[in-house]
Enzyme design. Structure first.
Site, mmCIF file in Angstrom:
data_model
loop_
_atom_site.group_PDB
_atom_site.id
_atom_site.type_symbol
_atom_site.label_atom_id
_atom_site.label_comp_id
_atom_site.label_asym_id
_atom_site.label_seq_id
_atom_site.Cartn_x
_atom_site.Cartn_y
_atom_site.Cartn_z
ATOM 1 N N SER A 142 -15.168 -17.520 28.793
ATOM 2 C CA SER A 142 -14.101 -16.536 29.033
ATOM 3 C C SER A 142 -14.057 -16.108 30.486
ATOM 4 O O SER A 142 -15.093 -16.085 31.163
ATOM 5 C CB SER A 142 -14.355 -15.290 28.164
ATOM 6 N N TYR A 155 -20.023 -8.840 25.257
ATOM 7 C CA TYR A 155 -19.157 -10.019 25.094
ATOM 8 C C TYR A 155 -19.287 -10.941 26.317
ATOM 9 O O TYR A 155 -19.563 -12.142 26.188
ATOM 10 C CB TYR A 155 -17.707 -9.565 24.903
#
Ligand code: NDP
Length: 246
Positions: A142, A155
């Site tokens: 990401s 995350y």
């Protein structure tokens, strides 16, 4: 003939979003796809659609937090299609919130799915790749790991840990047997952030998705591009984000 015609590709998190779009893109380009996730009704529908359109697909209920499930997914690819060329480790959860909220169960869930789940895939596929003499690990990391922002600590940490794993694997495998690719999407319009518990974080993320998010098809095309390179060419890192993302 597409370079994907002869490829066998297993994809985790194939029941929605980027994983489902990747399954369709690769199958359309001729790959045989082996799909894993927990929502088998969605996988059934996807397999039926791919087969109706003339493609080759199998599915299996997979929870990536269970190592044995990844072993069964790899075994399914090998028994059904004769080998496994690529594992796309895509399953992921984003239970983002400020650290002070101490949502420790959510931290554990992100570590278990996003990090441990990828490790389980590597453990299952690496011996097969080595015995075949070729294999390709693709993971969906990401841009959260590239630009650190509030609410995304754990995350982003899991995504950067996966990036590290693949780079270490690459350096341990310069004999040409393995290729590794880390795909870093920015905002992609999927249901990912709908599962965030913290209402304020969820609303902000949903707003960003709605105003900026690109189609998961864009990421699927990037994954196809990395896979279809000749065997001696490795696409290491790719970032695919909305042109207007900061
Ligand atoms: P979705 O929520 O649509 O997809 C997530 C997928 O992961 C689903 O197929 C889900 O399937 C699967 N999954 C979740 N937990 C498990 C589990 N325990 N075992 C197996 N599968 C699991 O979101 P996206 O398509 O957006 O997410 C795909 C990947 O892309 C994730 O790794 C995400 O972090 C990453 N990403 C997404 C971005 C975005 O903006 N959308 C940006 C950057 C990265 P099921 O629930 O059926 O098991």
């Amino acid at each position: 003939m597409s370079r994907l015609d002869s490829k066998v590709v297993a994809i985790t998190g194939a029941s929605s979003g980027i994983g489902a779009a990747t399954a369709l893109e690769l199958a359309t380009r001729g790959a045989a796809v082996v799909l894993g996730a927990r929502r088998t009704d969605r996988l059934d529908a996807l397999v039926a659609r791919i087969r109706t359109e003339g493609g080759r697909a199998e599915m299996l209920e997979v929870d990536v937090t269970r190592r044995a499930d990844l072993e069964r997914l790899v075994t399914l690819a090998v028994t059904r299609f004769g080998r496994l060329d690529v594992l796309v480790g895509n399953a992921g959860v984003a239970r983002t919130a400020p650290m002070a909220a101490l949502d420790v169960d959510d931290w554990d869930a992100m570590i278990d799915v996003n990090l441990r789940g990828v490790l389980h895939g590597i453990a299952a596929a690496l011996p097969v790749f080595r015995s075949q003499g070729h294999g390709h690990f693709v993971t969906t990391v990401s841009t959260s790991g590239l630009k650190i922002v509030p609410t995304q600590a754990v995350y982003a940490g899991t995504k950067n840990a996966v990036r590290t794993l693949l780079e270490a694997l690459r350096q341990e495998s310069t004999d040409g047997v393995l290729r590794t690719t880390s795909i870093s999407p920015g905002y992609v319009h999927t249901e990912l952030v709908d599962h965030i518990d913290d209402p304020e974080t969820r609303e902000q993320a949903q707003h960003a998705m709605a105003t900026l998010g690109i189609s998961p098809d864009a990421v699927a095309r990037a994954i196809a591009f990395a896979i279809e390179q000749p065997d001696d060419v490795e696409i290491g890192d790719m970032t695919i984000r909305p042109a207007r993302q900061g």
